[in-house]
Scaffold this active site. Sequence first.
Site, mmCIF file in Angstrom:
data_model
loop_
_atom_site.group_PDB
_atom_site.id
_atom_site.type_symbol
_atom_site.label_atom_id
_atom_site.label_comp_id
_atom_site.label_asym_id
_atom_site.label_seq_id
_atom_site.Cartn_x
_atom_site.Cartn_y
_atom_site.Cartn_z
ATOM 1 N N PHE A 1 0.805 -1.219 0.000
ATOM 2 C CA PHE A 1 0.000 0.000 0.000
ATOM 3 C C PHE A 1 0.838 1.269 0.000
ATOM 4 O O PHE A 1 0.344 2.329 -0.385
ATOM 5 C CB PHE A 1 -0.942 0.015 1.211
ATOM 6 C CG PHE A 1 -0.249 0.261 2.537
ATOM 7 C CD1 PHE A 1 0.097 1.541 2.945
ATOM 8 C CD2 PHE A 1 0.035 -0.802 3.388
ATOM 9 C CE1 PHE A 1 0.729 1.761 4.161
ATOM 10 C CE2 PHE A 1 0.660 -0.582 4.604
ATOM 11 C CZ PHE A 1 1.016 0.699 4.994
ATOM 12 N N GLU B 1 -5.143 -3.900 -1.985
ATOM 13 C CA GLU B 1 -6.566 -3.562 -2.032
ATOM 14 C C GLU B 1 -6.878 -2.276 -1.278
ATOM 15 O O GLU B 1 -7.985 -1.744 -1.384
ATOM 16 C CB GLU B 1 -7.405 -4.720 -1.475
ATOM 17 C CG GLU B 1 -7.154 -5.095 -0.029
ATOM 18 C CD GLU B 1 -6.025 -6.106 0.148
ATOM 19 O OE1 GLU B 1 -6.071 -6.855 1.149
ATOM 20 O OE2 GLU B 1 -5.101 -6.145 -0.694
ATOM 21 N N ARG B 2 -5.919 -1.746 -0.526
ATOM 22 C CA ARG B 2 -6.148 -0.469 0.165
ATOM 23 C C ARG B 2 -5.961 0.722 -0.775
ATOM 24 O O ARG B 2 -6.495 1.797 -0.524
ATOM 25 C CB ARG B 2 -5.173 -0.336 1.341
ATOM 26 C CG ARG B 2 -5.310 -1.409 2.402
ATOM 27 C CD ARG B 2 -4.233 -1.244 3.450
ATOM 28 N NE ARG B 2 -4.199 -2.363 4.387
ATOM 29 C CZ ARG B 2 -3.258 -2.540 5.307
ATOM 30 N NH1 ARG B 2 -2.266 -1.659 5.392
ATOM 31 N NH2 ARG B 2 -3.290 -3.569 6.127
ATOM 32 N N SER C 1 5.667 -7.373 3.908
ATOM 33 C CA SER C 1 6.239 -7.743 5.200
ATOM 34 C C SER C 1 7.099 -8.996 5.073
ATOM 35 O O SER C 1 6.915 -9.813 4.163
ATOM 36 C CB SER C 1 5.126 -7.986 6.219
ATOM 37 O OG SER C 1 4.416 -9.171 5.905
ATOM 38 N N CYS D 1 9.581 1.519 3.328
ATOM 39 C CA CYS D 1 10.497 0.426 3.678
ATOM 40 C C CYS D 1 11.928 0.927 3.836
ATOM 41 O O CYS D 1 12.777 0.222 4.379
ATOM 42 C CB CYS D 1 10.434 -0.677 2.628
ATOM 43 S SG CYS D 1 10.932 -0.159 0.972
#
Length: 523
Positions: free
Chosen positions: A152, A179-180, A229, A284
């Site tokens: 996202f 999907e966000r 993640s 990140c």
Amino acid sequence: MHTPRHIPHFINGQSVAGRSGRLGEVYDPATGRLQAQVALATAAEAAQAVAAASAAFPAWAETPPLQRARVLFRFKELLERHADEIAAAISAEHGKVLADAHGELTRGLEVVEFACGAPHLLKGEHSINVGRGVDSYTEYAPLGVVAGVTPFNFPCMVPMWMFPVALACGNTFVLKPSERVPSAALILARLLKEAGLPDGVFNVLQGDRVAVDALLDDPRVQALSFVGSTPVAEALYARGSALGKRVQALGGAKNHMVILPDADLDQAAAALLGAAYGSAGERCMAISVAVCVGDATAEALIAKLRPLIEGLRIGPGNPGKPDQPSSQGGQGESQGNDGGGPAAPDMGPLVTAAHRERVRAYVDSGVAEGAELLVDGRGLRVPGFEDGFYLGGCLFDRVRPEMHIYREEIFGPVLCLLRVPDFESALKLVDTHEYGNGSAIFTRDGDAARQFAHRVQAGMVGINVPIPVPMAFHSFGGWKRSLFGPLHMHGPDGVRFYTRLKTVTARWPTGVRDPEFVMPTMK
């Protein structure tokens, strides 16, 4: 009553409404309002996207690299023309400020520019007379259908780490965005079609884990690229590899910035402010740990950094949207610029209410474990946006390596400060962390900087540069549990990942030769 708009898939050159009946909710992080619903694909819809990509592959693979590059050149021009539209879509769903959204697009566009060099990137090698009358040459063949699963935090840039290089190399692509933040991917698909990309070469499959599992299990998908993640990266790498696919899976990070006593502390404080709190820490490559060598360095740095954090302008990423009032909070107080109007925010909201609560829980944990919370952003209220997903910048001092806020990736506007006695202790601290994505050192000492860059166990290193993200013609990736797979993204490694090498050895005989029953050698 407001009816949320519906966000579809993009398959075989056209929008395709979802048929699963499952919908994901897409919120405006600035206001907390539901703004859209996105289709969540079934396994059958994933198969439909893969089938479109598979059918388009033979013709696209045979398209000369120069013609593929020309499509990408037109795509680059369209990205520049539609930059405001793309940035607004990113900000609306992610929450990041418009300037940051434009910066994200620029970094993605640079990968497109790199991929435009496909005719050069795909040149093989040729050796004449490796044996008498025998020549040898290499070629880079595309893999087939490849897929990308993206996070996202960079709805535009991370997909463009993947698909421009994949398309330039002759592959077809299925993108599964978060999907966000599903809308930016559809804009990219529309512009690729407008640039002349044949239908089916690039597809967008909206969805969640069901879609990812279907892409992994489909034998027609030859490779998978992932950013997210570490637990998910590790699982996808293991499963995909067991199924015979190529996988590059980029995981989590805990990026350290080491500050030596001789560093320019004004420069270091300014660098930390942007690197830790830009994009609300949802990067990140965000610096989430500051390692100060010596107590004096720590105290001097805090004195400069603390008021900067307390003065952060926090508000909606796109304050010019017509349905939003024009207000911001500065760690809880409304602020404006010297001209009387509101200044552009430095930092927007977090992406969802659930993620904000997750980050807030880490701050609570740090306090409970005994770290000193010097700046507390948990009480932030942005006037006019009380329902938005805001959290102010937080600064911890005297963090210890065993604390959760040090060991785990928080992915929010939280900076942890640790104190060590010397350079070797700082280096050891960085190297013993499970993640090795990026790291930085701030110093005027060339020898210390050289030693750090050579010895540190991290994939990307900055010297007086807080976020050392490589340019598109280099490759992006970490070490240790920040990367699963041997190849990094974009740059030379991107070309290697999306192609397989073929070596041809050719002889054109001038006469009849006797059979040979031993290992062939070149005479």
